[in-house]
Design a protein around this motif. Structure first.
Motif, PDB file in Angstrom:
ATOM      1  N   ALA A  19      26.046 -94.036 -24.523  1.00  0.00           N
ATOM      2  CA  ALA A  19      24.550 -94.255 -24.549  1.00  0.00           C
ATOM      3  C   ALA A  19      24.329 -95.255 -25.783  1.00  0.00           C
ATOM      4  CB  ALA A  19      23.761 -93.034 -24.505  1.00  0.00           C
ATOM      5  N   PHE A  20      24.574 -94.996 -27.021  1.00  0.00           N
ATOM      6  CA  PHE A  20      23.974 -95.972 -28.066  1.00  0.00           C
ATOM      7  C   PHE A  20      24.969 -97.245 -27.999  1.00  0.00           C
ATOM      8  CE2 PHE A  20      25.359 -97.441 -32.244  1.00  0.00           C
ATOM      9  CZ  PHE A  20      24.028 -97.708 -32.904  1.00  0.00           C
ATOM     10  N   TYR A  21      26.288 -97.101 -27.574  1.00  0.00           N
ATOM     11  CA  TYR A  21      27.239 -98.264 -27.520  1.00  0.00           C
ATOM     12  C   TYR A  21      26.425 -99.165 -26.525  1.00  0.00           C
ATOM     13  CZ  TYR A  21      31.142-101.402 -26.801  1.00  0.00           C
ATOM     14  OH  TYR A  21      31.736-102.253 -26.940  1.00  0.00           O
ATOM     15  N   LEU A  22      26.025 -98.630 -25.417  1.00  0.00           N
ATOM     16  CA  LEU A  22      25.460 -99.484 -24.233  1.00  0.00           C
ATOM     17  C   LEU A  22      24.036-100.200 -24.947  1.00  0.00           C
ATOM     18  CD1 LEU A  22      26.162 -97.704 -21.146  1.00  0.00           C
ATOM     19  CD2 LEU A  22      27.438 -99.857 -21.985  1.00  0.00           C
ATOM     20  N   TYR A  23      23.366 -99.503 -25.675  1.00  0.00           N
ATOM     21  CA  TYR A  23      22.068-100.049 -26.121  1.00  0.00           C
ATOM     22  C   TYR A  23      22.357-101.172 -27.358  1.00  0.00           C
ATOM     23  CZ  TYR A  23      17.979-100.070 -28.908  1.00  0.00           C
ATOM     24  OH  TYR A  23      16.721-100.541 -29.576  1.00  0.00           O
ATOM     25  N   ALA A  24      23.377-100.797 -28.033  1.00  0.00           N
ATOM     26  CA  ALA A  24      23.733-101.601 -29.339  1.00  0.00           C
ATOM     27  C   ALA A  24      24.357-102.939 -28.743  1.00  0.00           C
ATOM     28  CB  ALA A  24      24.605-101.076 -30.183  1.00  0.00           C
ATOM     29  N   ARG A  25      25.309-102.831 -27.702  1.00  0.00           N
ATOM     30  CA  ARG A  25      25.752-103.929 -26.957  1.00  0.00           C
ATOM     31  C   ARG A  25      24.634-104.907 -26.423  1.00  0.00           C
ATOM     32  NH1 ARG A  25      29.593-103.558 -22.288  1.00  0.00           N
ATOM     33  NH2 ARG A  25      29.096-105.723 -22.409  1.00  0.00           N
ATOM     34  N   LEU A  78      37.923 -95.620 -40.949  1.00  0.00           N
ATOM     35  CA  LEU A  78      38.723 -96.667 -41.074  1.00  0.00           C
ATOM     36  C   LEU A  78      38.512 -98.013 -40.141  1.00  0.00           C
ATOM     37  CD1 LEU A  78      41.683 -97.633 -42.351  1.00  0.00           C
ATOM     38  CD2 LEU A  78      42.653 -96.704 -40.237  1.00  0.00           C
ATOM     39  N   ARG A  79      38.349 -97.757 -38.984  1.00  0.00           N
ATOM     40  CA  ARG A  79      37.949 -98.801 -38.220  1.00  0.00           C
ATOM     41  C   ARG A  79      36.561 -99.490 -38.299  1.00  0.00           C
ATOM     42  NH1 ARG A  79      39.687 -96.703 -31.987  1.00  0.00           N
ATOM     43  NH2 ARG A  79      41.947 -96.685 -32.477  1.00  0.00           N
ATOM     44  N   THR A  80      35.481 -98.960 -38.978  1.00  0.00           N
ATOM     45  CA  THR A  80      34.296 -99.460 -39.438  1.00  0.00           C
ATOM     46  C   THR A  80      34.632-100.124 -40.544  1.00  0.00           C
ATOM     47  OG1 THR A  80      33.181 -97.366 -38.749  1.00  0.00           O
ATOM     48  CG2 THR A  80      31.956 -98.662 -40.422  1.00  0.00           C
ATOM     49  N   PHE A  81      35.471 -99.627 -41.509  1.00  0.00           N
ATOM     50  CA  PHE A  81      35.577-100.690 -42.708  1.00  0.00           C
ATOM     51  C   PHE A  81      36.296-101.796 -42.419  1.00  0.00           C
ATOM     52  CE2 PHE A  81      38.467-101.476 -46.276  1.00  0.00           C
ATOM     53  CZ  PHE A  81      37.350-101.964 -47.102  1.00  0.00           C
ATOM     54  N   GLN A  92      31.068-105.382 -34.237  1.00  0.00           N
ATOM     55  CA  GLN A  92      31.487-104.022 -33.594  1.00  0.00           C
ATOM     56  C   GLN A  92      31.569-102.831 -34.545  1.00  0.00           C
ATOM     57  OE1 GLN A  92      32.813-104.280 -30.413  1.00  0.00           O
ATOM     58  NE2 GLN A  92      33.196-102.089 -30.397  1.00  0.00           N
ATOM     59  N   TYR A  93      31.518-103.155 -36.026  1.00  0.00           N
ATOM     60  CA  TYR A  93      31.526-102.133 -36.637  1.00  0.00           C
ATOM     61  C   TYR A  93      30.411-101.289 -36.657  1.00  0.00           C
ATOM     62  CZ  TYR A  93      28.299-104.873 -39.326  1.00  0.00           C
ATOM     63  OH  TYR A  93      27.150-105.457 -39.790  1.00  0.00           O
ATOM     64  N   VAL A  94      29.241-101.658 -36.198  1.00  0.00           N
ATOM     65  CA  VAL A  94      28.018-100.671 -35.861  1.00  0.00           C
ATOM     66  C   VAL A  94      28.410 -99.722 -34.923  1.00  0.00           C
ATOM     67  CG1 VAL A  94      25.676-100.778 -35.058  1.00  0.00           C
ATOM     68  CG2 VAL A  94      26.538-103.015 -36.182  1.00  0.00           C
ATOM     69  N   HIS A  95      29.231-100.087 -33.790  1.00  0.00           N
ATOM     70  CA  HIS A  95      29.362 -98.971 -32.935  1.00  0.00           C
ATOM     71  C   HIS A  95      30.453 -97.720 -33.606  1.00  0.00           C
ATOM     72  CE1 HIS A  95      32.344 -97.411 -29.752  1.00  0.00           C
ATOM     73  NE2 HIS A  95      30.949 -96.689 -29.195  1.00  0.00           N
ATOM     74  N   TYR A  96      31.266 -98.222 -34.492  1.00  0.00           N
ATOM     75  CA  TYR A  96      32.166 -97.340 -35.171  1.00  0.00           C
ATOM     76  C   TYR A  96      31.389 -96.551 -36.376  1.00  0.00           C
ATOM     77  CZ  TYR A  96      35.835 -99.513 -32.587  1.00  0.00           C
ATOM     78  OH  TYR A  96      36.814-100.017 -31.531  1.00  0.00           O
ATOM     79  N   LEU A  97      30.610 -97.311 -36.612  1.00  0.00           N
ATOM     80  CA  LEU A  97      29.759 -96.487 -37.836  1.00  0.00           C
ATOM     81  C   LEU A  97      28.876 -95.366 -37.231  1.00  0.00           C
ATOM     82  CD1 LEU A  97      29.038 -96.325 -40.834  1.00  0.00           C
ATOM     83  CD2 LEU A  97      27.088 -97.905 -40.201  1.00  0.00           C
TER      84      LEU A  97
END
Length: 114
Positions: A19-25, A78-81, A92-97
Protein backbone atom coordinates in the motif's frame (compact mmCIF):
# COMPACT_ATOMS: atom_id res chain seq x y z
CA UNK A 1 6.00 -17.82 17.93
CA UNK A 2 3.51 -20.08 16.21
CA UNK A 3 3.57 -20.52 12.48
CA UNK A 4 0.07 -19.09 12.07
CA UNK A 5 0.88 -15.93 13.99
CA UNK A 6 4.10 -15.45 12.01
CA UNK A 7 2.21 -15.90 8.74
CA UNK A 8 -0.34 -13.28 9.79
CA UNK A 9 2.46 -10.85 10.70
CA UNK A 10 4.16 -11.43 7.33
CA UNK A 11 0.88 -10.87 5.45
CA UNK A 12 0.24 -7.64 7.35
CA UNK A 13 3.77 -6.45 6.52
CA UNK A 14 3.23 -7.33 2.87
CA UNK A 15 -0.07 -5.46 2.72
CA UNK A 16 1.25 -2.31 4.43
CA UNK A 17 4.42 -2.28 2.34
CA UNK A 18 2.50 -2.72 -0.91
CA UNK A 19 0.00 0.00 0.00
CA UNK A 20 2.80 2.44 0.85
CA UNK A 21 4.69 1.55 -2.32
CA UNK A 22 1.68 2.22 -4.52
CA UNK A 23 1.09 5.52 -2.72
CA UNK A 24 4.76 6.55 -2.98
CA UNK A 25 4.93 5.61 -6.68
CA UNK A 26 1.94 7.83 -7.38
CA UNK A 27 2.97 10.72 -5.12
CA UNK A 28 6.74 10.82 -5.77
CA UNK A 29 6.76 9.59 -9.35
CA UNK A 30 8.90 6.54 -8.65
CA UNK A 31 9.35 4.50 -11.84
CA UNK A 32 8.11 0.93 -11.82
CA UNK A 33 11.07 -1.40 -11.26
CA UNK A 34 11.62 -4.68 -13.02
CA UNK A 35 10.16 -7.82 -11.48
CA UNK A 36 13.55 -9.06 -10.22
CA UNK A 37 15.81 -6.68 -8.30
CA UNK A 38 19.09 -5.88 -10.04
CA UNK A 39 21.90 -4.67 -7.76
CA UNK A 40 23.25 -1.18 -8.35
CA UNK A 41 26.81 -2.47 -8.60
CA UNK A 42 28.81 -5.65 -8.06
CA UNK A 43 29.67 -4.70 -4.47
CA UNK A 44 26.00 -4.68 -3.52
CA UNK A 45 25.45 -8.03 -5.21
CA UNK A 46 28.40 -9.52 -3.32
CA UNK A 47 27.20 -8.10 0.02
CA UNK A 48 23.71 -9.51 -0.53
CA UNK A 49 25.18 -12.95 -1.27
CA UNK A 50 27.25 -12.76 1.93
CA UNK A 51 24.10 -11.81 3.89
CA UNK A 52 22.27 -14.78 2.38
CA UNK A 53 25.09 -17.16 3.35
CA UNK A 54 25.11 -15.75 6.88
CA UNK A 55 21.34 -16.28 7.03
CA UNK A 56 21.82 -19.92 6.09
CA UNK A 57 24.34 -20.49 8.87
CA UNK A 58 22.37 -18.55 11.47
CA UNK A 59 19.20 -20.59 10.89
CA UNK A 60 20.85 -23.52 12.67
CA UNK A 61 21.60 -21.51 15.81
CA UNK A 62 18.85 -18.89 16.19
CA UNK A 63 15.05 -18.83 15.74
CA UNK A 64 14.22 -18.77 12.01
CA UNK A 65 11.53 -16.10 12.39
CA UNK A 66 13.95 -13.63 13.96
CA UNK A 67 16.68 -14.37 11.45
CA UNK A 68 14.36 -13.98 8.46
CA UNK A 69 13.09 -10.59 9.64
CA UNK A 70 16.63 -9.48 10.52
CA UNK A 71 17.91 -10.62 7.11
CA UNK A 72 15.16 -8.72 5.30
CA UNK A 73 15.86 -5.64 7.44
CA UNK A 74 19.59 -5.71 6.67
CA UNK A 75 18.94 -6.30 2.98
CA UNK A 76 16.54 -3.34 2.84
CA UNK A 77 19.06 -1.15 4.69
CA UNK A 78 21.76 -2.12 2.20
CA UNK A 79 19.47 -1.45 -0.75
CA UNK A 80 18.37 1.88 0.74
CA UNK A 81 21.94 3.03 1.09
CA UNK A 82 23.03 1.86 -2.36
CA UNK A 83 19.97 3.30 -4.12
CA UNK A 84 20.38 6.60 -2.26
CA UNK A 85 24.09 6.81 -3.05
CA UNK A 86 24.05 5.75 -6.70
CA UNK A 87 20.48 6.22 -8.03
CA UNK A 88 19.12 9.10 -6.01
CA UNK A 89 17.13 10.61 -8.88
CA UNK A 90 14.90 7.52 -9.20
CA UNK A 91 13.75 7.87 -5.54
CA UNK A 92 13.47 4.09 -5.18
CA UNK A 93 15.37 4.36 -1.90
CA UNK A 94 12.22 5.80 -0.25
CA UNK A 95 10.45 2.48 -0.69
CA UNK A 96 13.36 0.49 0.74
CA UNK A 97 13.71 2.91 3.65
CA UNK A 98 10.04 2.47 4.54
CA UNK A 99 10.40 -1.30 4.25
CA UNK A 100 13.43 -1.26 6.55
CA UNK A 101 11.59 0.85 9.13
CA UNK A 102 8.58 -1.46 8.97
CA UNK A 103 10.75 -4.54 9.40
CA UNK A 104 12.53 -2.95 12.35
CA UNK A 105 9.18 -2.34 14.04
CA UNK A 106 8.14 -5.95 13.38
CA UNK A 107 11.49 -7.26 14.66
CA UNK A 108 11.09 -5.31 17.90
CA UNK A 109 7.50 -6.58 18.17
CA UNK A 110 8.65 -10.17 17.80
CA UNK A 111 11.51 -9.75 20.28
CA UNK A 112 9.30 -8.14 22.93
CA UNK A 113 6.21 -10.31 22.70
CA UNK A 114 7.67 -13.72 21.78
Amino acid sequence: MTGTHFLIVILVILFINTAFYLYARKKLGIPKPSWWYKPVNSTQGLLEIVLLILLGFSLFRFPPENMLILFLFLTNCLRTFMEWKYRREEKQYVHYLFGAALLLVIYVYICIFF
